[in-house]
Scaffold this active site. Structure first.
Site, PDB file in Angstrom:
ATOM      1  N   ASP A 285       0.789  -1.177   0.024  1.00 41.55           N
ATOM      2  CA  ASP A 285      -0.065   0.083  -0.024  1.00 41.55           C
ATOM      3  C   ASP A 285       0.938   1.401   0.065  1.00 41.55           C
ATOM      4  O   ASP A 285       2.140   1.066   0.086  1.00 41.55           O
ATOM      5  CB  ASP A 285      -0.879  -0.049   1.185  1.00 41.55           C
ATOM      6  CG  ASP A 285      -2.228   1.048   1.004  1.00 41.55           C
ATOM      7  OD1 ASP A 285      -2.096   1.700  -0.014  1.00 41.55           O
ATOM      8  OD2 ASP A 285      -3.077   0.472   1.655  1.00 41.55           O
TER       9      ASP A 285
HETATM   10  C1  NOJ Z   1      -4.064   3.930   0.184  1.00 41.04           C
HETATM   11  C2  NOJ Z   1      -5.155   3.020   0.158  1.00 41.04           C
HETATM   12  O1  NOJ Z   1      -5.095   2.324   1.376  1.00 41.04           O
HETATM   13  C3  NOJ Z   1      -5.366   2.298  -1.013  1.00 41.04           C
HETATM   14  O2  NOJ Z   1      -6.610   1.370  -0.851  1.00 41.04           O
HETATM   15  C4  NOJ Z   1      -5.082   2.733  -2.211  1.00 41.04           C
HETATM   16  O3  NOJ Z   1      -5.477   1.768  -3.324  1.00 41.04           O
HETATM   17  C5  NOJ Z   1      -3.600   3.295  -2.211  1.00 41.04           C
HETATM   18  N1  NOJ Z   1      -3.840   4.223  -1.188  1.00 41.04           N
HETATM   19  C6  NOJ Z   1      -3.465   3.981  -3.690  1.00 41.04           C
HETATM   20  O4  NOJ Z   1      -4.190   4.994  -3.789  1.00 41.04           O
END
Ligand code: NOJ
Length: 755
Positions: A285
């Protein structure tokens, strides 16, 4: 086998094979692709390999990113959706980088790209995986037309805490429902799979346990013991990877039992790769590798990169720790180059599977044509209609009779808020294409009814004075009925938007009460990102329709439900608590040694000076009791359904057998309608305690008024398996109960045994 919806008459039998949804298999092993991967890998410098593991957020223009792409320092870019920019970036990668490896462009396409569908919690409320798959396909068609070939969806986090803002992005509290909806989304996104230019790689996220964040606070620690991890949290991931062939997976932010997910070798390597045979790609993430420093799990960026890649991560999203440190780590022998090679293989395999080496470009001029087509909007409308849950309907207030109404007051902050009704994670949805309830009511019913609009509150958090509230009462008194559109603005749920108080915000409860004082029928529609605690408001409403942020076509869907063109058929994918203090609350809890029965002493029953005793006491709260406000699976209709007790084709089954369960379902009202028949099972005694009930199958059935249908569901006994006292996945012999009912808290059961 696909769950097919059909209209059935009389005694027609319905058959589904539960737990055996239609699947898109992981793209088959392709020997030629593997040879290509090896050929490419053998030509790559260490720096180029590391470059492939690096994912960057777009700087906005291809020119700005020119050098980093041309030098092969980036393998993937996220957050770029302009097709011209994407083509220009791909051109640099393909024509100017030494090996011409195309980029893969990722984006959070969570519940639609331009055409926005209901938030995932709403999609789950449809209990209609075919429709959800269709929505995901449409999202893929729209997004891939712009060059977005990878979505960070589905989110498979079991969410049993409405305080957690990301419950909006989930399929709710149930493992089976998350499995069914998650696999439907994967199939929809990935379409024809390898080689299909409209295949958008799915990303099963967040691996794993993120929804159990302590206290419902985002990014917080989780403490899920191994058996619960296996029984509750892992199955949707396994289904999306093994059955539906999700091409990628994202690690989560949380640490579970002290181990941050991005550094968890057991889960990323032993379970994901070795047990499940995943040959796709694992991405972190956003900065979750770097955040292992804040967790206190890594010394610095270098240590974080080492721990993440050694645990099994292939691509780093935005922590830069791989790009900055892998070369040194390999030189020092702290990371084996073979592990890096495997990561690069997984990344290249994904790019080959998507056909990016054959054609990385899109027809930018045509990209918009894929969006907002009639078919896309019709699917969004149907999804919004099927996702709305009727929670209260005193004296059949709904549906409204257009012939009996002359003036209707429309009020509340969500009545005409196109951006807000799209919900969280709609970077690319456009308010200008969104139809609000007010617009739809006027468009469809405005020729017969005067809709008087008084927003009363600018946002869901605004405060109203006593004079303003009195004015609403006065206006309502001049009308025949009041429609209050309450709820949450989009920004109040989703990532990092957690709440401790789940009552309606601002003066919304006062607004509903003010409408009530007019003496006119009050219909409340709530559009929100989570279950709210609406107990205090219920007495002031004749009817309550709950719509998890319904998206682009929410307005027409809601208007048609209010006026009876469509009968509501959504069911709750998450328990609605009486008060936030009851959380976590989910239907599939364990029995406990002292289960509550509903006859407990409540706060007001306690006599002053009462002596303390634990005799006869049970598991509940003095102020709220033990029951939720509305149970999982609950949802009313404009008709009434009567269920028979389920019948089984045998009294006992062998572990490899199949249970054939059936019930009759009678539409005893006067309207044709659809009902979601839910099959629950309880394993009475286990080597470890078992949930009170577990959803094992469901079926959306259309039943004409006055008709009775027989609903048959086949459930393989293997679906009763769980991780037992010895941490083995097995079906334990013994007694079971089985329900077929309209929610998780009603119906009669049949008993059977497993030998
Ligand atoms: C953080 C989020 O937790 C995740 O779900 C998302 O896909 C990513 N950022 C990318 O934007």
């Amino acid at each position: 086998m696909n769950l097919r919806r059909s209209f059935i008459l009389g005694t027609t039998a319905l058959l589904i094979l539960a737990g055996c949804q239609g699947t898109t298999r992981n793209a088959r092993y392709d020997a030629r692709t593997e040879r290509e991967i090896e050929r490419l890998l053998s030509q790559m410098t260490l720096a180029e390999k590391i470059g492939q593991t690096n994912q960057l957020s777009s700087y906005g223009t291809a020119e700005a990113m020119h050098d980093v792409i041309a030098e092969g320092k980036v393998g993937s870019i996220l957050n770029e959706v302009d097709p011209y920019t994407i083509n220009a970036m791909q051109r640099i990668a393909v024509e100017e980088s030494r090996l011409g490896i195309p980029l893969i462009i990722g984006r959070d396409v969570i519940h639609g790209f331009r055409t926005v569908f209901p938030i995932p919690l709403g999609l789950a409320a449809t209990f209609d995986p075919e429709l959800v798959e269709q929505g995901a396909r449409i999202a893929a068609l729209e997004a891939t037309a712009s060059g977005v070939r990878w979505t960070f969806s589905p989110m498979l986090d079991i969410s049993r805490d409405a305080r957690w803002g990301r419950i909006a992005e989930s399929s709710g509290e149930d493992t089976y429902l998350n499995k069914v909806m998650g696999t439907a989304m994967v199939r929809g996104y990935q379409g024809g799979g390898a080689g299909d230019p409209t295949c958008m790689a799915a990303c099963a996220k967040h691996f794993v346990g993120y929804g159990a964040a302590e206290g419902g606070r985002d990014y917080n620690s989780t403490n899920i013991p191994p058996r619960q991890m296996r029984n509750v949290y892992l199955p949707p991931f396994e289904a999306c990877i093994v059955d539906a062939g999700a091409m990628t997976l994202m690690t989560s932010f949380n640490d579970n039992d002290g181990i941050p997910a991005t550094g968890n070798t057991h889960l990323l390597t032993d379970v994901l790769r070795k047990e499940w045979g995943f040959d796709g790609m694992v991405v972190t993430d956003w900065n979750s590798a770097g955040e292992m420093i804040a967790h206190g799990f890594a010394d610095d960026g270098k240590d974080a990169a080492r721990k993440a890649i050694n645990a099994g991560v292939d691509m780093d999203m935005m922590s830069h720790t791989f790009g900055l440190n892998l070369e040194e780590l390999i030189a020092e022998g702290k990371v084996d180059e073979g592990r890096l090679d495997d990561a690069v293989r997984n990344i290249l395999r994904l790019k080959f599977r998507l056909g990016l080496f054959d054609d990385p470009y899109v027809d930018a001029d045509a990209a918009r044509d894929a969006c907002y087509t009639e078919e896309n909007l019709a699917a969004a409308y149907r999804s919004a209609a099927e996702s709305a849950v009727l929670l209260r309907n005193e004296n059949n207030t709904l549906p409204l009779d257009a012939s009996k109404l002359r003036r209707v007051l429309v009020t509340g902050p969500l009545a005409d808020a196109p951006y807000e009704q799209l919900g969280t994670w709609t970077f690319d949805g456009e308010a200008s294409h969104t139809v609000t309830p007010l617009a739809a009511l006027r468009e469809t019913y405005g020729d017969r009814i005067a809709f008087v609009f008084e927003p009363a509150m600018a946002t869901s958090r605004s405060r109203m004075s006593a004079a303003q509230l009195a004015a609403v009462t006065a206006k309502a008194a001049q009308c025949d009925a009041v429609l209050v559109f309450a709820g949450e603005e989009a920004i109040l749920s989703g990532e990092a938007h957690c709440l401790a108080d789940l009552n309606l915000q601002g003066s919304q409860s006062d607004l509903i009460a003010a409408a009530r004082r007019s003496g006119r029928p009050v219909v409340t529609v709530i559009m929100a990102g989570r279950p709210l605690t609406v107990k205090r408001d219920l007495g002031n409403m004749d009817a309550l329709l709950y719509s998890f942020h319904p998206g682009t076509m929410g307005g027409p869907a809601i208007a048609d439900i209010l006026f009876g063109k469509v009968s509501p058929s959504g069911k709750l994918p998450a328990t609605f608590p009486v008060a936030a203090g009851q959380i976590p609350m989910h239907y599939n809890r364990n029995m406990t040694g002292r289960p509550a029965s509903g006859t407990e002493v409540l706060l007001d029953d306690i006599v002053p000076g009462a002596g303390q005793t634990s005799l006869g006491c049970s598991s509940y709260m003095l102020d709220t009791g033990f029951a939720p406000l509305f149970p999982f699976g609950y949802g009313l209709s404009y008709t009434t359904f009567e269920y028979s007790r389920p019948e089984l084709d045998a009294e006992s089954y062998s572990a490899d057998g199949t249970i054939r369960a059936a019930c009759t379902l009678r539409n005893s009202g006067s309207r044709d309608a659809e009902e979601v028949v839910q099959l629950y099972v309880r394993d009475m005694v286990g080597s470890v305690t078992r949930p009170i009930k577990e959803l094992k199958a469901f079926r959306r059935v259309a039943v004409p008024a006055g008709e009775t249908v027989r609903v048959e569901i086949e459930l393989p006994v293997a679906e009763l398996a769980f991780w037992n006292i010895d941490m083995e996945r097995t079906v334990e012999p013994g007694e079971f109960r089985l329900w077929m009912a309209g929610d998780s808290d009603s119906g009669e059961y049949a008993t059977f045994h497993v030998k």
